[in-house]
Design a protein around this motif. Structure first.
Motif, short mmCIF file in Angstrom:
data_model
loop_
_atom_site.label_atom_id
_atom_site.label_comp_id
_atom_site.label_asym_id
_atom_site.label_seq_id
_atom_site.Cartn_x
_atom_site.Cartn_y
_atom_site.Cartn_z
N GLY A 1 34.99 -18.47 18.94
CA GLY A 1 35.23 -19.75 18.29
C GLY A 1 34.66 -20.90 19.07
O GLY A 1 33.75 -20.73 19.89
N THR A 2 35.21 -22.08 18.80
CA THR A 2 34.78 -23.31 19.47
C THR A 2 36.00 -24.17 19.77
O THR A 2 37.03 -24.05 19.12
CB THR A 2 33.81 -24.12 18.59
N ILE A 3 35.84 -25.05 20.76
CA ILE A 3 36.86 -26.02 21.09
C ILE A 3 36.16 -27.37 21.26
O ILE A 3 35.01 -27.43 21.72
CB ILE A 3 37.65 -25.62 22.36
N ALA A 4 36.82 -28.42 20.87
CA ALA A 4 36.24 -29.76 21.00
C ALA A 4 35.95 -30.07 22.47
O ALA A 4 36.69 -29.64 23.36
CB ALA A 4 37.18 -30.80 20.42
N ALA A 5 34.89 -30.82 22.71
CA ALA A 5 34.53 -31.17 24.08
C ALA A 5 35.64 -31.95 24.76
O ALA A 5 35.87 -31.80 25.97
CB ALA A 5 33.24 -31.99 24.06
N ALA A 6 36.35 -32.76 24.01
CA ALA A 6 37.45 -33.57 24.55
C ALA A 6 38.37 -33.96 23.39
O ALA A 6 37.95 -33.94 22.23
CB ALA A 6 36.91 -34.82 25.23
N PRO A 7 39.61 -34.31 23.68
CA PRO A 7 40.50 -34.78 22.61
C PRO A 7 39.96 -36.07 21.98
O PRO A 7 39.21 -36.82 22.61
CB PRO A 7 41.81 -35.07 23.34
N ALA A 8 40.34 -36.29 20.74
CA ALA A 8 39.99 -37.52 20.02
C ALA A 8 41.29 -38.19 19.59
O ALA A 8 42.31 -37.52 19.40
CB ALA A 8 39.13 -37.19 18.81
N ASP B 1 43.25 -40.16 16.67
CA ASP B 1 43.15 -40.39 15.22
C ASP B 1 43.51 -41.85 14.90
O ASP B 1 43.93 -42.61 15.79
CB ASP B 1 43.98 -39.38 14.44
N PRO B 2 43.37 -42.27 13.63
CA PRO B 2 43.66 -43.67 13.26
C PRO B 2 45.11 -44.10 13.52
O PRO B 2 45.39 -45.29 13.61
CB PRO B 2 43.35 -43.71 11.77
N MET B 3 46.03 -43.14 13.66
CA MET B 3 47.43 -43.48 13.93
C MET B 3 47.73 -43.49 15.43
O MET B 3 48.89 -43.62 15.83
CB MET B 3 48.36 -42.46 13.26
N GLY B 4 46.70 -43.31 16.26
CA GLY B 4 46.88 -43.35 17.70
C GLY B 4 47.30 -42.03 18.33
O GLY B 4 47.63 -41.99 19.51
N ARG B 5 47.28 -40.92 17.56
CA ARG B 5 47.67 -39.63 18.10
C ARG B 5 46.44 -38.89 18.64
O ARG B 5 45.40 -38.89 18.00
CB ARG B 5 48.34 -38.78 17.01
N GLU B 6 46.62 -38.25 19.79
CA GLU B 6 45.53 -37.45 20.35
C GLU B 6 45.44 -36.11 19.64
O GLU B 6 46.46 -35.47 19.41
CB GLU B 6 45.75 -37.21 21.85
N ARG B 7 44.22 -35.70 19.29
CA ARG B 7 43.97 -34.44 18.59
C ARG B 7 42.96 -33.64 19.38
O ARG B 7 42.03 -34.19 19.96
CB ARG B 7 43.42 -34.68 17.19
N LEU B 8 43.11 -32.31 19.36
CA LEU B 8 42.16 -31.41 20.00
C LEU B 8 41.78 -30.34 19.00
O LEU B 8 42.66 -29.65 18.46
CB LEU B 8 42.78 -30.77 21.25
N GLY B 9 40.50 -30.19 18.71
CA GLY B 9 40.05 -29.21 17.74
C GLY B 9 39.79 -27.86 18.38
O GLY B 9 39.11 -27.76 19.41
N LEU B 10 40.32 -26.80 17.78
CA LEU B 10 40.11 -25.43 18.23
C LEU B 10 39.96 -24.56 16.99
O LEU B 10 40.80 -24.63 16.08
CB LEU B 10 41.29 -24.94 19.08
N SER B 11 38.91 -23.78 16.94
CA SER B 11 38.68 -22.88 15.82
C SER B 11 38.44 -21.48 16.38
O SER B 11 37.56 -21.30 17.24
CB SER B 11 37.46 -23.34 15.02
#
Length: 168
Positions: A124-131, A133-143
């Motif tokens: 799979g893949t993982i995001a290079a770094a957390p992002a 979102d528009p509500m101010g929450r940190e998100r990390l993508g993992l597939s």
């Protein structure tokens, strides 16, 4: 359980939970030799713990299986397939995860379906770094994905196809 990582930390420290709005747990099965049958589970949870000792675990409620056909949703919950009454959850635990320099992921784990636990390989893949979102929450993508032989888990129902071969 030993989770391994490359020189690059697998995920930032903290607990990262699957967001049910932006995440999915799905499957694909070859169907009738001419198509791919797709489905998903709508009630699931997954937690990735980052930092020095990362871990990943998740589960899905079999009763939440969705294949866009109400009659077949019921059949998938029967003993022919997932046997939801006796085995209400499918679960997964990572035993090894490696984050490569290009943010691809490799690893292994254990998948349990119908009370049968088998080892699996992950890619799979993982995001290079957390992002944020528009509500101010940190998100990390993992597939992540894997391929399994469903018959090793006791999911062996099939029917002959009139054109030859089997349906599933």
């Amino acid at each position: 359980m030993s989770i391994l990582e490359s020189t690059k930390q697998f995920a930032p420290a903290g607990t990262w939970a699957a967001d049910p709005v932006h995440s999915n747990v799905s499957f694909e099965v070859g169907y009738a030799g001419v198509n791919t049958f797709r489905g998903s589970f709508t009630d699931f949870q997954a937690t990735l713990t980052g930092g020095d000792t990362p871990s990943l675990e998740g589960s899905a409620k079999v009763a939440s299986v969705d294949v866009k056909d109400e009659a077949f949703n019921g059949h998938l919950q029967s003993p022919d397939f997932f046997d939801a009454e006796r085995y209400p959850e499918i679960s997964f635990t990572a035993t090894e995860l490696r984050r490569n320099e290009d943010n691809t992921v490799e690893g292994s784990g254990e998948l349990t379906i119908k009370g049968v636990t088998q080892p699996i390989e992950l890619t799979g893949t993982i995001a290079a770094a957390p992002a944020t979102d528009p509500m101010g929450r940190e998100r990390l993508g993992l597939s992540l994905e894997t391929a399994i032989d469903r018959t090793q888990y006791g999911v062996s129902w099939n029917a002959p196809n009139q054109s030859g071969g089997d349906y599933v």
